[in-house]
Enzyme design. Sequence first.
Site, PDB file in Angstrom:
ATOM      1  N   GLN A  81       0.813  -1.214   0.000  1.00  0.00           N
ATOM      2  CA  GLN A  81       0.000   0.000   0.000  1.00  0.00           C
ATOM      3  C   GLN A  81       0.852   1.273   0.000  1.00  0.00           C
ATOM      4  O   GLN A  81       2.045   1.245   0.281  1.00  0.00           O
ATOM      5  CB  GLN A  81      -0.926   0.007   1.223  1.00  0.00           C
ATOM      6  N   HIS A  82       0.184   2.366  -0.307  1.00  0.00           N
ATOM      7  CA  HIS A  82       0.683   3.735  -0.094  1.00  0.00           C
ATOM      8  C   HIS A  82       1.768   4.219  -1.059  1.00  0.00           C
ATOM      9  O   HIS A  82       1.991   5.414  -1.176  1.00  0.00           O
ATOM     10  CB  HIS A  82       1.236   3.920   1.318  1.00  0.00           C
ATOM     11  N   ASP A 239      -2.356  -4.861  -0.019  1.00  0.00           N
ATOM     12  CA  ASP A 239      -1.991  -6.150   0.563  1.00  0.00           C
ATOM     13  C   ASP A 239      -2.840  -6.534   1.769  1.00  0.00           C
ATOM     14  O   ASP A 239      -3.225  -7.703   1.917  1.00  0.00           O
ATOM     15  CB  ASP A 239      -0.501  -6.196   0.905  1.00  0.00           C
TER      16      ASP A 239
END
Length: 481
Positions: A81-82, A239
């Site tokens: 992520q991110h 995820d």
Amino acid sequence: MSAAEGPLVVGVDSSTQSTKVLVVDAATGQVVASGQAPHTVSAGAGRESDPRQWWEALCTALHQCGDAAHEAAAVSIGGQQHGLVTLDAHGDPVRPALLWNDVRSAPQARRLVAELGGPKAWADRTGSVPGASFTVTKWAWLAEHEPEAARSVAAVRLPHDYLTERLTGQGTTDRGDASGTGWWASATEAYDEEILAGIGLDPALLPRVVRPGEVAGTVRDIHDLPFSKGTLVAPGTGDNAAAALGLGLRPGTPVLSLGTSGTVYAVSEHRPADPTGTVSGFADARGDWLPLACTLNCTLAVDRMATLLGLDREAVEPGTEVTLLPYLDGERTPDLPNATGLLHGLRHDTTAGQLLQAAYDGAVHSLLGALDLVLDQDADRTTPLVLIGGGARGTAWQQTVRRLSGRPVRIPEAGELVALGAAAQAAGLLTGEDPAAVARRWKTADGPVLDPVERDEATLERISGVLSDAAPLLERGTREH
């Protein structure tokens, strides 16, 4: 290859360190082939990776699966992520991706929270108070520190978006991963144009948010992939949302994931909005919500301590009064992005094994502190805590979680839950099922349950006390100079 009962699907886990691929029988959940290839991550002040590595790793891992990948009818990507992926007009990376554990944007995070109404306003709008991990702060950092690079960006993607787009040629994302950017409003389930304007990001650069169960596209006819032309591509997701699918999670079941980062989360039917910023109000990949708390320092930090001490990671010893806060990469929970590790209570008779146990205790303490916050108020506190991730197989991790949580602990026998969750999402495209129901049919969460032991309140209180007393020292590095 042995005959499968149903169509084959591919689930991908593109994580910080590697890409893993599973080819799964959609009827039974049997893994019929698998592959894996590594990534590299920069050291030093930042944490960056070249997105092209992820694609090369995906291709390598798929080819390791042989004919099974060619026979697959659908594929889905679960990804870290991110991360901020910036592409030029040709679809090539403008610069390496800024990863989730790159905390250089901590000053931008504090500024954005203040400029756009404060923590409560952010939580009400986006579900989360952005810290240095969030994509919105990384874009603000890029615009400030590398303005020429920012001006040359023609598309902004998350890691799973990048791989999905390489497959389909279409810029798409999903609500689960979009909810971790800081510019997707959970209240309206749309991009927040005011936030985007505040950071100077044109919404036209962002991918379309694909709905749960919608086909994101089909695999293009490109020579370096073993897929058949026309293979369906699912929306994919982040995820943690993929792992929630892989477990077939129902609301109220808490999960503690021990990986490079540590996370604790649960599915909820209620939109979360925590103004303290401890809990991120993420969406899941189905239409519900996934309140989640994340630490930056988990298995890698503890393994690093074991290496420094010259010990095997399991060589812990009890009886310590030492407190070790293993904030080797700064920390996200608690919000101390520029903190360093801290050791307190060292004595002549302290052993190396006790120091190592203190590192485990410090890592787990941060996660358990947020456990009650991610659960709905009416959740059954006797429900087993599901322990997943690379650390879940370690005896020292298992026993530390049992002792500090006081809860029964379930350890699913299935591995690679992110990839299995992505495979379940791909299977849902073919069968019309809820992906979580697919995973429950596959019995992915089955595994032994460790009985609860008495909660070690003394250790929890000691760590909390040291953390509180040391706050000025730990926070000193977070101030702008």
